[in-house]
Write a protein that holds these residues in place. Structure first.
Motif, PDB file in Angstrom:
ATOM      1  N   LYS A  72       4.279   2.243  -0.519  1.00 38.73           N
ATOM      2  CA  LYS A  72       4.629   1.849   0.838  1.00 38.73           C
ATOM      3  C   LYS A  72       5.769   2.686   1.416  1.00 38.73           C
ATOM      4  O   LYS A  72       5.715   3.081   2.581  1.00 38.73           O
TER       5      LYS A  72
ATOM      6  N   ARG B 238       4.462   5.944   2.397  1.00 35.39           N
ATOM      7  CA  ARG B 238       3.200   5.821   3.130  1.00 35.39           C
ATOM      8  C   ARG B 238       2.136   6.758   2.556  1.00 35.39           C
ATOM      9  O   ARG B 238       1.442   7.461   3.279  1.00 35.39           O
TER      10      ARG B 238
ATOM     11  N   LEU C  59       1.391   0.658   8.056  1.00 36.63           N
ATOM     12  CA  LEU C  59       1.437  -0.665   7.432  1.00 36.63           C
ATOM     13  C   LEU C  59       1.579  -1.753   8.491  1.00 36.63           C
ATOM     14  O   LEU C  59       1.432  -1.508   9.678  1.00 36.63           O
TER      15      LEU C  59
ATOM     16  N   PRO D 110       7.197  -3.833   7.378  1.00 34.92           N
ATOM     17  CA  PRO D 110       6.677  -3.228   6.148  1.00 34.92           C
ATOM     18  C   PRO D 110       7.515  -3.402   4.884  1.00 34.92           C
ATOM     19  O   PRO D 110       7.003  -3.216   3.784  1.00 34.92           O
TER      20      PRO D 110
ATOM     21  N   THR E 242       2.907  -6.108   4.011  1.00 36.96           N
ATOM     22  CA  THR E 242       1.793  -5.687   3.177  1.00 36.96           C
ATOM     23  C   THR E 242       2.118  -6.101   1.745  1.00 36.96           C
ATOM     24  O   THR E 242       3.245  -5.914   1.303  1.00 36.96           O
TER      25      THR E 242
ATOM     26  N   GLU F 121       2.598  -6.376  -2.308  1.00 35.29           N
ATOM     27  CA  GLU F 121       2.985  -5.469  -3.391  1.00 35.29           C
ATOM     28  C   GLU F 121       2.509  -6.098  -4.681  1.00 35.29           C
ATOM     29  O   GLU F 121       2.582  -7.318  -4.844  1.00 35.29           O
TER      30      GLU F 121
ATOM     31  N   ASP G  25       3.281   1.625  11.882  1.00 31.28           N
ATOM     32  CA  ASP G  25       3.272   0.273  11.318  1.00 31.28           C
ATOM     33  C   ASP G  25       2.912  -0.780  12.358  1.00 31.28           C
ATOM     34  O   ASP G  25       3.691  -1.647  12.708  1.00 31.28           O
TER      35      ASP G  25
ATOM     36  N   ILE H 137      -3.394  -1.911   5.677  1.00 32.22           N
ATOM     37  CA  ILE H 137      -3.131  -0.493   5.476  1.00 32.22           C
ATOM     38  C   ILE H 137      -4.089   0.251   6.396  1.00 32.22           C
ATOM     39  O   ILE H 137      -5.310   0.105   6.262  1.00 32.22           O
TER      40      ILE H 137
ATOM     41  N   ILE I  55      -0.062  -1.649  -5.529  1.00 34.31           N
ATOM     42  CA  ILE I  55       0.714  -1.423  -4.313  1.00 34.31           C
ATOM     43  C   ILE I  55       2.184  -1.532  -4.677  1.00 34.31           C
ATOM     44  O   ILE I  55       2.646  -2.573  -5.158  1.00 34.31           O
TER      45      ILE I  55
END
Length: 164
Positions: free
Chosen positions: A37, A40, A58, A62, A74, A76, A134, A140, A162
């Motif tokens: 992330k 990117r 994102l 983010p 997003t 993880e 974003d 994504i 992620i």
């Protein structure tokens, strides 16, 4: 004659536009995705070999792991590709198995919904105004051309990691 030509010409252009949406892929199997992330960057791997690299946008918030519906984050962690959607308002999309059991349990402990429907997808259809960078609600986003390739390359069950 002119009307018939216009009708068949329009049909041919429509079919030509659809043909590029569904690409085929005959290369090595994608065995894992890794998404970072902070920079990117999305990597598609066959074992330890990088097959493709993509840049992406994102969610509108983010930083940090997605915890609740509507937080703009997003996820993880470790997930899998769990579906592919050819009929989406974002060109094509590939689903990520968020929320997992831990995500659901945490949100429930806070009395909230974890949200869901996290995808890797293309750009928006007309009428959706992206705010770059974003601009998604937690997904994504890659270009339409890139999602066509990704969609063709991935299979359900492919692991995706992620990272922050």
């Amino acid at each position: 004659m002119t009307r018939r030509f216009a009708l068949f010409g329009g049909l041919a252009l429509t079919l030509a536009g659809c043909a590029t949406k569904f690409r085929t892929y005959n290369g090595p199997e994608v065995t894992r995705l890794q998404l970072f992330k902070a920079d990117r960057t999305l990597f598609l791997f066959n074992d330890s070999k990088v097959l493709k690299t993509y840049k992406f946008d994102l969610g509108f918030a983010p930083v940090g792991h997605k915890q609740f519906e509507g937080d703009g984050k997003t996820p993880e962690g470790s997930y899998t590709v769990d579906k592919r959607n050819p009929d989406t308002k974002f060109h094509l999309s590939v689903g990520i198995s968020y929320p997992n059991e831990a995500d659901i349990a945490y949100a429930a402990s806070q009395g909230r919904s974890p949200g869901g429907e996290i995808f890797i997808h293309g750009g928006p259809r007309p009428g959706i105004d992206p705010i770059k960078p974003d601009w998604t609600a937690g997904c994504i986003a890659v270009t339409d051309s890139e999602i066509e390739h990704i969609y063709a390359m991935l299979r359900d069950g492919t692991p995706i990691d992620i990272f922050a």
